[in-house]
Scaffold this motif. Sequence first.
Motif, short mmCIF file in Angstrom:
data_model
loop_
_atom_site.label_atom_id
_atom_site.label_comp_id
_atom_site.label_asym_id
_atom_site.label_seq_id
_atom_site.Cartn_x
_atom_site.Cartn_y
_atom_site.Cartn_z
N THR A 41 0.79 -0.85 0.05
CA THR A 41 0.10 0.09 0.26
C THR A 41 0.68 1.31 0.15
O THR A 41 1.82 1.22 0.51
N LYS A 45 -3.07 3.21 -1.57
CA LYS A 45 -3.46 3.10 -2.87
C LYS A 45 -2.94 1.55 -3.11
O LYS A 45 -1.62 1.22 -2.38
N ASN A 46 -3.41 0.68 -2.96
CA ASN A 46 -3.31 -0.96 -2.77
C ASN A 46 -2.91 -1.65 -3.97
O ASN A 46 -3.69 -1.97 -5.66
N THR A 87 -3.83 -3.14 -9.65
CA THR A 87 -3.62 -1.62 -9.17
C THR A 87 -3.98 -0.57 -9.04
O THR A 87 -5.58 -0.92 -9.88
N ASP A 88 -4.85 -0.24 -8.02
CA ASP A 88 -6.00 0.44 -7.79
C ASP A 88 -5.39 2.48 -7.80
O ASP A 88 -6.19 3.68 -7.71
N ALA A 89 -3.82 2.69 -8.24
CA ALA A 89 -3.11 3.31 -9.00
C ALA A 89 -3.48 3.79 -10.24
O ALA A 89 -3.15 2.14 -10.60
N LYS A 100 -5.06 2.34 -13.26
CA LYS A 100 -5.49 1.33 -12.75
C LYS A 100 -6.19 0.45 -13.44
O LYS A 100 -7.27 0.33 -14.54
N LEU A 198 3.36 5.50 -7.99
CA LEU A 198 2.20 6.02 -8.80
C LEU A 198 2.01 7.53 -9.59
O LEU A 198 2.44 8.61 -8.63
#
Length: 199
Positions: A41, A45-46, A87-89, A100, A198
Amino acid sequence: MKQILLIALLLSGLMPAVAQVKKEDLATKNTKSPGAETSVTINGKNLWIYYHAPSVRGRHIFNGAGALQPDGSVWRLGADYATVLHTDADLDLNGLAIPKGDYTLYADLDNGQWKLIVNKTLMAGARHIWGVGVSPDGIREGATTDDPATELGRASLTMGKPSSPVETLKITLSGAGGAKGKLLIEWENVTASAPFTLK
């Protein structure tokens, strides 16, 4: 018409899925290559990678004549189902822009100068894509691993050697301060890594 095209692309697996991949759907009963996961993280964002981790078991894996994964081949970056990145980002992975979402990962071994392949194909019909070769239901899927039409792109990896041989494949995501991180792949007598940021 646009709505029909969008649905067709999602069903064919040529777009990253809107819904997050369910890791439990990737699990197999293959005890020789058990499921493994790495996650980090960064700035809330994970990111995670789910893969199946084979072991050397006395085999010659990389580099040179008789290797299980010959120089110049494309490897599924694990075993069984294709390795999945979530990916969250939005990311920049060593110069490759990754929006993402969810992707499958492969490695182009390119005669010792590896490149990470980020592929948009996640599904083969109603199930997750098998990494390479023939899947358990007898479908040959290896073409998806080396098909520029299904790729988001490729990123160069920095090659190295571990201090001692690595028996079981290990993939690690780690933070490197601020919005930066690192991807590290280790197996047998090889390490391959790339920085990411990121966005």
